[in-house]
Design a protein around this motif. Sequence first.
Motif, PDB file in Angstrom:
ATOM      1  N   UNK A  83     -16.353 -45.690 -47.135  1.00 20.59           N
ATOM      2  CA  UNK A  83     -14.993 -45.900 -47.768  1.00 20.59           C
ATOM      3  C   UNK A  83     -15.335 -46.712 -49.165  1.00 20.59           C
ATOM      4  N   UNK A  84     -16.819 -46.798 -49.479  1.00 19.33           N
ATOM      5  CA  UNK A  84     -17.352 -47.258 -50.796  1.00 19.33           C
ATOM      6  C   UNK A  84     -17.214 -48.790 -50.510  1.00 19.33           C
ATOM      7  N   UNK A  85     -17.241 -49.682 -51.519  1.00 19.93           N
ATOM      8  CA  UNK A  85     -17.269 -51.137 -51.653  1.00 19.93           C
ATOM      9  C   UNK A  85     -18.384 -51.660 -51.693  1.00 19.93           C
ATOM     10  N   UNK A  86     -18.626 -52.801 -51.246  1.00 20.98           N
ATOM     11  CA  UNK A  86     -19.868 -53.727 -51.480  1.00 20.98           C
ATOM     12  C   UNK A  86     -20.342 -54.044 -50.089  1.00 20.98           C
ATOM     13  N   UNK A  87     -21.716 -54.201 -50.324  1.00 24.88           N
ATOM     14  CA  UNK A  87     -22.501 -54.628 -48.968  1.00 24.88           C
ATOM     15  C   UNK A  87     -22.965 -56.346 -49.398  1.00 24.88           C
ATOM     16  N   UNK A  88     -22.660 -56.860 -48.165  1.00 19.86           N
ATOM     17  CA  UNK A  88     -23.086 -58.407 -48.357  1.00 19.86           C
ATOM     18  C   UNK A  88     -24.239 -58.387 -47.448  1.00 19.86           C
ATOM     19  N   UNK A  89     -25.391 -58.794 -48.299  1.00 15.15           N
ATOM     20  CA  UNK A  89     -26.463 -58.901 -47.403  1.00 15.15           C
ATOM     21  C   UNK A  89     -26.951 -60.332 -46.901  1.00 15.15           C
ATOM     22  N   UNK A  90     -27.002 -60.749 -45.702  1.00 14.00           N
ATOM     23  CA  UNK A  90     -27.096 -62.070 -45.186  1.00 14.00           C
ATOM     24  C   UNK A  90     -28.534 -62.473 -44.873  1.00 14.00           C
ATOM     25  N   UNK A  91     -29.419 -61.339 -45.175  1.00 12.01           N
ATOM     26  CA  UNK A  91     -31.039 -61.797 -44.664  1.00 12.01           C
ATOM     27  C   UNK A  91     -31.381 -63.124 -45.322  1.00 12.01           C
ATOM     28  N   UNK A  92     -30.953 -63.406 -46.472  1.00 10.26           N
ATOM     29  CA  UNK A  92     -31.501 -64.619 -47.065  1.00 10.26           C
ATOM     30  C   UNK A  92     -30.862 -65.905 -46.259  1.00 10.26           C
TER      31      UNK A  92
END
Length: 471
Positions: free
Chosen positions: A97-106
Motif C-alpha cells: 500500500x505504498x508508504x515509508x520504510x523505517x529501517x531500525x538496523x542502526x
Amino acid sequence: MNAPVDIAKMLQPRPVPAAMLDALKARFGERCSTAQAVREQHGRDESPFEVPPPEAVVFAESTTDVADAVKLASQYEVPVIAYGTGSSLEGHLLAVQGGISIDVSRMNQVLRINDEDLTVTVQPGVTRNQLNNAIRHTGLFFPIDPGADASIGGMAATRASGTNAVRYGTMRENVLALEVVTASGEVLRTGTRAKKSSAGYDLTRLMVGSEGTLGILTEVTVKLYPQPESVSAAICHFPSIDAAVKTTIAIIQLGVPIARCELLDANAVRYVNNHDKLSLRPAPMLLMEFHGSAAGVAEQAQTVQEVARDHGGEDFQWATTPEERTRLWTARHRAYFAGMSSNPGCRTVTTDTCVPISRLASCIDKAVTEADEAGLPYYIVGHVGDGNFHIAYMIDPGKPEQRVLAEQLNDQLVHHALSLEGTCTGEHGIGLHKQGFLVDEAGAATVEMMRLLKRALDPKNILNPGKIFAL
C-alpha cells in the motif's frame, strides 16, 4: 483450494504527500532517503513477490526517531513498515500500500545485560550473532537460531524459532518484555524482567508474532541460558526420509533432551555439498546436536545412535570440535542460498508447516510424493524435532506456469498439514503469502477477532497494512 496470491489485487497505493516528505527531511535530514536504490533495497525480501518499493526510507537511531516518524505517518495516514535485515520469506516487508520504510538496523545497541537474572535487553536492530558475541564473556547464550543472522526485533515480530526450538522453545517463550511504538506514535512498555506475571492482558505475547501490524518494537528483553558444559554434533544418513523422520519421532518420544535435530533430504545434501564444497553422502540425513554435561551428552548420543540404527541409520559421524560443528551448521544455514546457486536464475517459493510429531512422517511422505510427481526442482530441510519442516520449490521466473504449480503444491501441503491438526506456518509467519490459509486454520470468526484488534490498535491502518489479512 486457495488461489495463488494475486499481488496485483493487493496493491492499493496510498501516496505520501509532499508535505510529509518535506517534514521527514526536515526532521531526519540525510537519514531520510528517497533514492531509488535505497528504496528498492527496502522494498524486497526473500519472497518471490515483485512489489513497488516504499516512497521513502527513514533510518532510525532511537525510539524517539521511530515515534516521530510514526506520528507523521499517522498525521498524514500513510503506511509505515519496519525494516530490520530483510530476511523474511512471506512478503512481510513489501509496501503493497505504498508508504515509508523505517529501517531500525542502526538501533543495534545491547542495552542491559543482567547475567545474574539470565536476561538481556537490546534494541531491535541487534542481530542474533551480535548478541551472542556481546554476552559470550558471561557464560550465557541466546539460543533462538532461525538460520539467517536475523535481527532480534524481526525475530520477535515474526515469532521466529529455528534449529534450537526443540529444546529451548521459540521467541514466544523467550521474550519477556518489549518497548513498542504504537500507531499513534506513543511509546509503551509491555511485560517485565520477572519470569512470570498475571497482571492484566499479556500484551507482550500479542505483539510477538504480530508482524509489525500492531506496533513497532524498539526494545526487546529476552531470556538467556547457560552455555552448555559439553556440546557434540553428529550426522547420520538414512535409506529414506521416512526412516529419518521415524528416528526423530522415537528420539522425542523417548524424552531425549536433544538440542537440535535437523533433516536434510537428498536434494538439500547435494546442494549443500556443491555450495560449501562438502562431501556428505547424498542421502536423507539428520544433523543433530547434544548439550549438557560430558556424561549427559555421551548418554544422549549413545541412545540416539541406537535408535537411528534400529531405523537403518548408518555412517554416524561425530563433529566434536567447534570448527567441525560450525562448518556443518553453517552449511545447513546456507541451504536456501545453496539451492538458489545450484539452479541459476531461479526464484524460490518456500513454505513451512508444523504438525504434531506423531503425524510428521505421513505429512512429509505425502509432500515428497507430490513434489516428485510435479517435476519441479525442490529440497526439504526441517526442524523436525518439533514437527516443523520447509520445502523450497525452485521455479523459472520466466515461466508463470511453474509458479502456479509451486503454489498448487504449497496449497496441497498446507491443507494436508491442517487435516493432521497442524498449522499453515511453524515460523515463517503469514505475511502476504498465507492469508487464505489463516482463515482455513483459525476460522472466519477467529480472524475477524484479529481484525477487531487491528482496528482498535491501528484505526488508520498504517502499520504494515495488507499483511496477515486484508481489512
